[in-house]
Structures are given as structure tokens and as C-alpha cells.
Enzyme design. Sequence first.
Site, mmCIF file in Angstrom:
data_model
loop_
_atom_site.group_PDB
_atom_site.id
_atom_site.type_symbol
_atom_site.label_atom_id
_atom_site.label_comp_id
_atom_site.label_asym_id
_atom_site.label_seq_id
_atom_site.Cartn_x
_atom_site.Cartn_y
_atom_site.Cartn_z
ATOM 1 N N PRO A 154 17.108 45.523 0.530
ATOM 2 C CA PRO A 154 16.287 44.830 1.526
ATOM 3 C C PRO A 154 15.986 43.389 1.114
ATOM 4 O O PRO A 154 16.336 42.967 0.024
ATOM 5 C CB PRO A 154 15.001 45.657 1.543
ATOM 6 C CG PRO A 154 14.922 46.278 0.197
ATOM 7 C CD PRO A 154 16.297 46.282 -0.425
ATOM 8 N N CYS A 155 15.333 42.673 2.002
ATOM 9 C CA CYS A 155 14.923 41.287 1.785
ATOM 10 C C CYS A 155 14.132 41.178 0.487
ATOM 11 O O CYS A 155 13.303 42.015 0.235
ATOM 12 C CB CYS A 155 14.072 40.834 2.975
ATOM 13 S SG CYS A 155 13.455 39.171 2.861
ATOM 14 N N PRO A 156 14.311 40.195 -0.356
ATOM 15 C CA PRO A 156 15.190 39.033 -0.200
ATOM 16 C C PRO A 156 16.534 39.186 -0.905
ATOM 17 O O PRO A 156 17.268 38.220 -1.035
ATOM 18 C CB PRO A 156 14.382 37.945 -0.895
ATOM 19 C CG PRO A 156 13.780 38.664 -2.072
ATOM 20 C CD PRO A 156 13.512 40.077 -1.603
ATOM 21 N N MET A 157 16.836 40.389 -1.404
ATOM 22 C CA MET A 157 17.995 40.564 -2.274
ATOM 23 C C MET A 157 19.338 40.155 -1.663
ATOM 24 O O MET A 157 20.151 39.532 -2.350
ATOM 25 C CB MET A 157 18.051 42.008 -2.795
ATOM 26 C CG MET A 157 16.889 42.386 -3.692
ATOM 27 S SD MET A 157 16.496 41.157 -4.921
ATOM 28 C CE MET A 157 17.909 41.315 -5.969
#
Lengths: 80, 191
Positions: free
Chosen positions: A17-20
Site C-alpha cells: 500500500p501507499c507510499p511503498m
Amino acid sequence: MSEDIKVDKVLDLKGLPCPMPVVKVSKGIKDVEVGQVIEAHSTDPGSLTDFPAWARTSGNEILKTEQDGEVIKFYIKRNA
Amino acid sequence: MQNIKQKPEVMQNIEEQLAALQSRIEVLDKKTPDDKLSMIVFSGDLDKALASFIIATGAVAMGLEAVMFFTFWGTPLLRAKGKKVGGKDTMGKMFGTMLPKGTSDLKLSKMNMAGMGTAMMKSLMKKKNVASLEQMLEMAEQLGIKIYVCEMSMDLMGFKREEMIDYKDLTYCGVAKFLEEANNSRIQLFI
């Protein structure tokens, strides 16, 4: 893989998920030369908005976006 | 061109204008902010700290430089869990005990429910593969995000430098350093 685009590296960002996804794609694109293409696989629906925003800001180019079920495939050319 | 050369006063006028323009451009260059994000982390809430690190790491991914300033309730999250220091006065000891010792002690700003809500959120984050605050801090270090810590908060709360985390790029500073960075950044945030 798309027939008309030569891919130099595939980046698996599935399940992240964000920010990966953006963090990893910004690192991963450095592994190819300028002009080469990476194919990034993300399952984060936010990537559909985030990847183009990242590409515009970082000066790279999304050649093509494909949706394969839950997986979104980005073909990104390193320009910067 | 030959016409101009025949008129030295015109040539001189152009040269003067050029010099004036060049110095103006230099001034403007200095005033143009860098591709940088300056952020104040004032809050010591788990959710807000997470948001801070998500934005900062995202900024680096976008090609920006990121600088984080920790002040007030944000300061204790940079304490190292395992480090112990002595020589504190009564107030320092009190703050030391009551405030979080590192990222793992932080609570949600809402729905904490005596720690139950925070525990639930952490397990949900794990399940959904969302990076923990500890992982985010590690990533921030790898990405070269600069951390500044407010010296005045350290002093107020009686924190000693020896009890803070080992972070590659950590500096103690005052408000002027933040303002210098903020003045030179495209984005400034207060969280």
C-alpha cells in the site's frame, strides 16, 4: 508482457500500500539506464493516480498502463 | 549589426541593460525555492506521525528533498527504546516516564480506547501490509531524509542526546534552522 514494448526490468509491487509503490518505483527505475523501460506491477488502486503524478514530477514517462484483474501494470520509460 | 557598431553609445546602453538583467536573474535565482519539503512534526500521535513519514518518504520518491523538524510532542518519538540515561532532575524524570519512549509507545489521536484501539490499528496495518512507524523511520534514514530536533523541546522535557535514536542525519537546532529550510522549500507542512 506487452508485445510492442521492450522491458528491461520487472518490478513486483503487488500487495504494497501507499507510499511503498511510489517509493519503490522511484528506487527501481534507477536500476535501468536512461531510455530503458521498467514494468511495474501494483495492486494498489491509488497507483492509477499516483504513478502518473510521480512520473510527471520526476520527469519519467508512462508509456502504457494495463489492468490485469487486480494487478495494474505500468510500462515506465526512464527519462531522468 | 554594423549599424550598431557604428554607434558606441547604443552598444554601451545594451551592455548596461544586459548587466542589469544578469544581476536581476541572480537575485531571482536565490529567491527561487529548492525542490524541497520542510515539515514540522509537532504531534506525538501515532496517526499523525505515520502521515508525516508517508508524506516525507513520498516526497523523496517524487524527487524532492525532505527535511523533518521534530518539536514538542513530536520529540519523544525519537527516543531510543533501549537507552537509559541518568542524571535527570525530578521534572526531567517525570517527563521521561510520562512521555512515549520511542515510536512503539505512540497512541492514536482518536479511538485509542485505553490502548485497545491502537493495538487493533497496528494489527490491521500489519494485515493490510501498511508499513509500521518503525519501518517508516528506517526507510526515511535509507532515503536520506534529514531530521532536525528542537533543542528547546529537548531541554524543556529534560531529554538528553544520549537517549535519542541512532539516525544517520540527525541534528539539533532552533527555529532559525527550520525557517531557513522552509524559506528555501517549495512545500512547508505543520503536522
